[in-house]
Scaffold this motif. Structure first.
Motif, PDB file in Angstrom:
ATOM      1  N   ASP A  96       0.805  -1.219   0.000  1.00  0.00           N
ATOM      2  CA  ASP A  96       0.000   0.000   0.000  1.00  0.00           C
ATOM      3  C   ASP A  96       0.842   1.275   0.000  1.00  0.00           C
ATOM      4  OD1 ASP A  96      -2.391  -1.481   0.053  1.00  0.00           O
ATOM      5  OD2 ASP A  96      -2.333  -1.633   2.252  1.00  0.00           O
ATOM      6  N   ASP A  97       2.156   1.139  -0.011  1.00  0.00           N
ATOM      7  CA  ASP A  97       3.032   2.308   0.032  1.00  0.00           C
ATOM      8  C   ASP A  97       3.201   2.895  -1.372  1.00  0.00           C
ATOM      9  OD1 ASP A  97       3.552   2.207   2.822  1.00  0.00           O
ATOM     10  OD2 ASP A  97       4.935   0.542   2.483  1.00  0.00           O
ATOM     11  N   VAL A  98       3.362   4.216  -1.410  1.00  0.00           N
ATOM     12  CA  VAL A  98       3.425   4.936  -2.684  1.00  0.00           C
ATOM     13  C   VAL A  98       4.877   5.243  -3.036  1.00  0.00           C
ATOM     14  CG1 VAL A  98       2.701   6.994  -3.945  1.00  0.00           C
ATOM     15  CG2 VAL A  98       1.156   5.951  -2.256  1.00  0.00           C
ATOM     16  N   VAL A  99       5.294   4.780  -4.211  1.00  0.00           N
ATOM     17  CA  VAL A  99       6.668   4.923  -4.689  1.00  0.00           C
ATOM     18  C   VAL A  99       6.685   5.839  -5.907  1.00  0.00           C
ATOM     19  CG1 VAL A  99       8.683   3.696  -5.586  1.00  0.00           C
ATOM     20  CG2 VAL A  99       7.221   2.606  -3.865  1.00  0.00           C
ATOM     21  N   VAL A 100       7.689   6.712  -5.969  1.00  0.00           N
ATOM     22  CA  VAL A 100       7.890   7.581  -7.138  1.00  0.00           C
ATOM     23  C   VAL A 100       9.226   7.217  -7.783  1.00  0.00           C
ATOM     24  CG1 VAL A 100       8.051   9.940  -7.997  1.00  0.00           C
ATOM     25  CG2 VAL A 100       6.600   9.440  -6.021  1.00  0.00           C
ATOM     26  N   PRO A 101       9.209   6.297  -8.757  1.00  0.00           N
ATOM     27  CA  PRO A 101      10.455   5.931  -9.452  1.00  0.00           C
ATOM     28  C   PRO A 101      10.746   6.915 -10.592  1.00  0.00           C
ATOM     29  CG  PRO A 101       8.675   4.453 -10.081  1.00  0.00           C
ATOM     30  CD  PRO A 101       8.063   5.499  -9.195  1.00  0.00           C
ATOM     31  N   THR A 102      10.831   8.182 -10.249  1.00  0.00           N
ATOM     32  CA  THR A 102      10.898   9.359 -11.132  1.00  0.00           C
ATOM     33  C   THR A 102       9.534   9.579 -11.803  1.00  0.00           C
ATOM     34  OG1 THR A 102      11.751   8.307 -13.146  1.00  0.00           O
ATOM     35  CG2 THR A 102      13.371   9.028 -11.507  1.00  0.00           C
ATOM     36  N   GLN A 103       9.442  10.630 -12.596  1.00  0.00           N
ATOM     37  CA  GLN A 103       8.162  11.002 -13.183  1.00  0.00           C
ATOM     38  C   GLN A 103       7.741  10.031 -14.282  1.00  0.00           C
ATOM     39  OE1 GLN A 103      10.908  12.937 -13.010  1.00  0.00           O
ATOM     40  NE2 GLN A 103      10.391  15.084 -12.582  1.00  0.00           N
ATOM     41  N   ARG A 104       6.430   9.913 -14.458  1.00  0.00           N
ATOM     42  CA  ARG A 104       5.917   9.119 -15.574  1.00  0.00           C
ATOM     43  C   ARG A 104       6.391   9.719 -16.885  1.00  0.00           C
ATOM     44  NH1 ARG A 104       1.069   9.069 -12.298  1.00  0.00           N
ATOM     45  NH2 ARG A 104       0.814   6.980 -11.380  1.00  0.00           N
ATOM     46  N   GLY A 105       6.787   8.853 -17.793  1.00  0.00           N
ATOM     47  CA  GLY A 105       7.268   9.301 -19.088  1.00  0.00           C
ATOM     48  C   GLY A 105       8.767   9.473 -19.167  1.00  0.00           C
ATOM     49  N   SER A 106       9.454   9.432 -18.026  1.00  0.00           N
ATOM     50  CA  SER A 106      10.915   9.572 -18.058  1.00  0.00           C
ATOM     51  C   SER A 106      11.543   8.266 -18.526  1.00  0.00           C
ATOM     52  CB  SER A 106      11.451   9.942 -16.672  1.00  0.00           C
ATOM     53  OG  SER A 106      11.470   8.812 -15.816  1.00  0.00           O
ATOM     54  N   GLY A 107      12.719   8.364 -19.123  1.00  0.00           N
ATOM     55  CA  GLY A 107      13.426   7.160 -19.551  1.00  0.00           C
ATOM     56  C   GLY A 107      14.002   6.378 -18.394  1.00  0.00           C
ATOM     57  N   THR A 108      14.070   7.018 -17.229  1.00  0.00           N
ATOM     58  CA  THR A 108      14.630   6.389 -16.033  1.00  0.00           C
ATOM     59  C   THR A 108      13.626   5.457 -15.364  1.00  0.00           C
ATOM     60  OG1 THR A 108      15.952   8.381 -15.686  1.00  0.00           O
ATOM     61  CG2 THR A 108      15.740   6.891 -13.821  1.00  0.00           C
ATOM     62  N   ARG A 109      12.363   5.835 -15.382  1.00  0.00           N
ATOM     63  CA  ARG A 109      11.342   5.133 -14.605  1.00  0.00           C
ATOM     64  C   ARG A 109      11.229   3.635 -14.920  1.00  0.00           C
ATOM     65  NH1 ARG A 109       6.318   7.411 -11.920  1.00  0.00           N
ATOM     66  NH2 ARG A 109       4.824   5.699 -11.738  1.00  0.00           N
ATOM     67  N   PRO A 110      11.174   3.218 -16.196  1.00  0.00           N
ATOM     68  CA  PRO A 110      11.047   1.778 -16.460  1.00  0.00           C
ATOM     69  C   PRO A 110      12.188   0.957 -15.873  1.00  0.00           C
ATOM     70  CG  PRO A 110      10.561   3.030 -18.439  1.00  0.00           C
ATOM     71  CD  PRO A 110      11.137   3.999 -17.448  1.00  0.00           C
ATOM     72  N   ALA A 111      13.407   1.492 -15.911  1.00  0.00           N
ATOM     73  CA  ALA A 111      14.555   0.758 -15.375  1.00  0.00           C
ATOM     74  C   ALA A 111      14.467   0.654 -13.860  1.00  0.00           C
ATOM     75  CB  ALA A 111      15.851   1.433 -15.787  1.00  0.00           C
ATOM     76  N   LEU A 112      14.048   1.728 -13.199  1.00  0.00           N
ATOM     77  CA  LEU A 112      13.923   1.690 -11.739  1.00  0.00           C
ATOM     78  C   LEU A 112      12.799   0.737 -11.322  1.00  0.00           C
ATOM     79  CD1 LEU A 112      14.493   5.414 -10.691  1.00  0.00           C
ATOM     80  CD2 LEU A 112      16.141   3.536 -10.860  1.00  0.00           C
ATOM     81  N   GLU A 113      11.716   0.724 -12.075  1.00  0.00           N
ATOM     82  CA  GLU A 113      10.634  -0.222 -11.778  1.00  0.00           C
ATOM     83  C   GLU A 113      11.116  -1.655 -11.987  1.00  0.00           C
ATOM     84  OE1 GLU A 113       6.667   2.427 -12.801  1.00  0.00           O
ATOM     85  OE2 GLU A 113       7.625   1.298 -14.411  1.00  0.00           O
ATOM     86  N   HIS A 114      11.919  -1.864 -13.025  1.00  0.00           N
ATOM     87  CA  HIS A 114      12.486  -3.194 -13.272  1.00  0.00           C
ATOM     88  C   HIS A 114      13.354  -3.623 -12.097  1.00  0.00           C
ATOM     89  CE1 HIS A 114      14.129  -6.526 -15.636  1.00  0.00           C
ATOM     90  NE2 HIS A 114      15.346  -6.117 -15.323  1.00  0.00           N
ATOM     91  N   ALA A 115      14.165  -2.703 -11.582  1.00  0.00           N
ATOM     92  CA  ALA A 115      15.025  -3.020 -10.444  1.00  0.00           C
ATOM     93  C   ALA A 115      14.195  -3.326  -9.195  1.00  0.00           C
ATOM     94  CB  ALA A 115      15.980  -1.856 -10.170  1.00  0.00           C
ATOM     95  N   LEU A 116      13.177  -2.535  -8.947  1.00  0.00           N
ATOM     96  CA  LEU A 116      12.330  -2.770  -7.772  1.00  0.00           C
ATOM     97  C   LEU A 116      11.689  -4.149  -7.812  1.00  0.00           C
ATOM     98  CD1 LEU A 116      10.561   0.704  -7.457  1.00  0.00           C
ATOM     99  CD2 LEU A 116      12.171  -0.287  -5.816  1.00  0.00           C
ATOM    100  N   GLY A 117      11.461  -4.662  -9.016  1.00  0.00           N
ATOM    101  CA  GLY A 117      10.860  -5.986  -9.157  1.00  0.00           C
ATOM    102  C   GLY A 117      11.704  -7.113  -8.600  1.00  0.00           C
ATOM    103  N   TYR A 118      12.989  -6.866  -8.364  1.00  0.00           N
ATOM    104  CA  TYR A 118      13.837  -7.882  -7.747  1.00  0.00           C
ATOM    105  C   TYR A 118      13.554  -8.034  -6.254  1.00  0.00           C
ATOM    106  CZ  TYR A 118      16.767  -8.701 -11.825  1.00  0.00           C
ATOM    107  OH  TYR A 118      17.227  -9.083 -13.067  1.00  0.00           O
ATOM    108  N   VAL A 119      12.821  -7.081  -5.673  1.00  0.00           N
ATOM    109  CA  VAL A 119      12.535  -7.121  -4.243  1.00  0.00           C
ATOM    110  C   VAL A 119      11.036  -7.112  -3.968  1.00  0.00           C
ATOM    111  CG1 VAL A 119      12.885  -5.952  -2.025  1.00  0.00           C
ATOM    112  CG2 VAL A 119      14.690  -5.898  -3.757  1.00  0.00           C
ATOM    113  N   LEU A 120      10.302  -6.314  -4.735  1.00  0.00           N
ATOM    114  CA  LEU A 120       8.892  -6.072  -4.438  1.00  0.00           C
ATOM    115  C   LEU A 120       7.984  -6.726  -5.468  1.00  0.00           C
ATOM    116  CD1 LEU A 120       9.203  -2.246  -3.690  1.00  0.00           C
ATOM    117  CD2 LEU A 120       9.339  -4.133  -2.038  1.00  0.00           C
TER     118      LEU A 120
END
Length: 290
Positions: A96-120
């Motif tokens: 239920d926690d809210v995460v901001v892996p940079t702004q939507r539409g940034s080229g950084t966000r998909p990679a950070l979400e991919h990394a978070l998938g290794y834990v969450l």
């Protein structure tokens, strides 16, 4: 800004062999598209994009050119931060926690979400501008956001301002996740030394940073003499490049030009020849043979 500094440095050098017109970037994916459409001659990308190019993934599965490397620009490691006084690890983030892996539409966000998938497995997401993260933490509308350190060396102003607004804690990664991420060709996860930085409520001495290496790319058919002249002019003036943009000061170090280049993508022949000439070419690099 760094691209504008490069353009200004070349103009100041008075080398009539090359002219650089620096234009704003709309993101690294768009930069590849501009190269493909011949709307630009040289553009920067980062390693997440480079790996997708190497794999031939959409939207890079039908390029009309071979992307070739030229020189390194800078690195941006990303680290997740929180104002939660109990958290020390990415694994503390709940569904239920809210995460901001940079702004939507940034080229950084998909990679950070991919990394978070290794834990969450699951979490809520939001999109907040960098300068508004401190307010969002204070208001309790987000639980975690990503911050960066330029070349693991410089805190952006918005990070410093955020530390003055809330008690910022940096989240470490579980060792098993770090090991797995470092085996993922899509990610670049070096340790970031946090000991030079103060003002954090909690920060490990070293912390894995999901890092983006930004390098300039060209088409394989870019004119050899033009690219060679550009590199030669910048190289000859490398000790004064910081006069045009502070970020270019790193290029005073010879090896910096070929730091963190991409595996699986070749160098343009002009860049390969130039680096051989100045003595920083490495055996593991690949030269494009058209």
């Amino acid at each position: 800004a760094a691209s504008q500094g490069i353009a200004a440095a070349i103009e100041d050098a008075g080398d009539d062999r090359v002219f650089v017109d620096a234009r704003p970037s709309e993101g690294t994916d768009a930069n590849v598209g501009r190269l493909n459409a011949r709307e630009s001659d040289i553009s920067y990308i980062q390693n997440w994009t480079a790996e997708r190019i190497r794999r031939g993934e959409e939207p890079f599965d039908d390029l009309n050119f071979q992307p070739c490397q030229t020189f390194h620009l800078y690195n941006l490691p990303w680290i997740f931060a929180t104002a939660n006084p109990e958290w020390t690890s990415i694994s503390d983030i709940g569904t239920d926690d809210v995460v901001v892996p940079t702004q939507r539409g940034s080229g950084t966000r998909p990679a950070l979400e991919h990394a978070l998938g290794y834990v969450l497995d699951d979490y809520e997401t939001s999109s907040v501008d960098f300068g508004e993260l401190g307010s969002a933490f204070s208001e309790g509308t987000i639980d975690t956001g990503a911050i960066t350190l330029l070349n693991s060396d410089i805190e952006p102003g918005w990070v410093q301002e955020m530390k003055g607004t809330v008690d910022v804690r940096l989240l470490d990664w579980p060792d098993e996740a770090v090991e797995e991420m470092r085996g993922d060709d899509r990610l670049f996860v070096p340790d970031v030394d946090m000991t030079p930085f103060d003002g954090y409520d909690f920060a490990p001495d070293t912390i894995p940073g999901i890092t983006f290496s930004y390098n300039f790319m060209v088409r394989d058919d870019l004119d050899y003499d033009t690219l060679y002249a550009m590199l030669e002019t910048l190289w000859e003036n490398r000790d004064s490049l910081d006069e045009f943009n502070a970020l270019l000061g790193y290029h005073a170090a010879d090896e910096y030009w070929v730091t963190d280049m991409y595996d699986g993508l070749p160098f343009h022949p002009a860049a390969a020849d130039f680096y051989e000439e100045v003595g920083i070419w490495r055996d593991e690099f690949e030269r494009f043979e058209g």
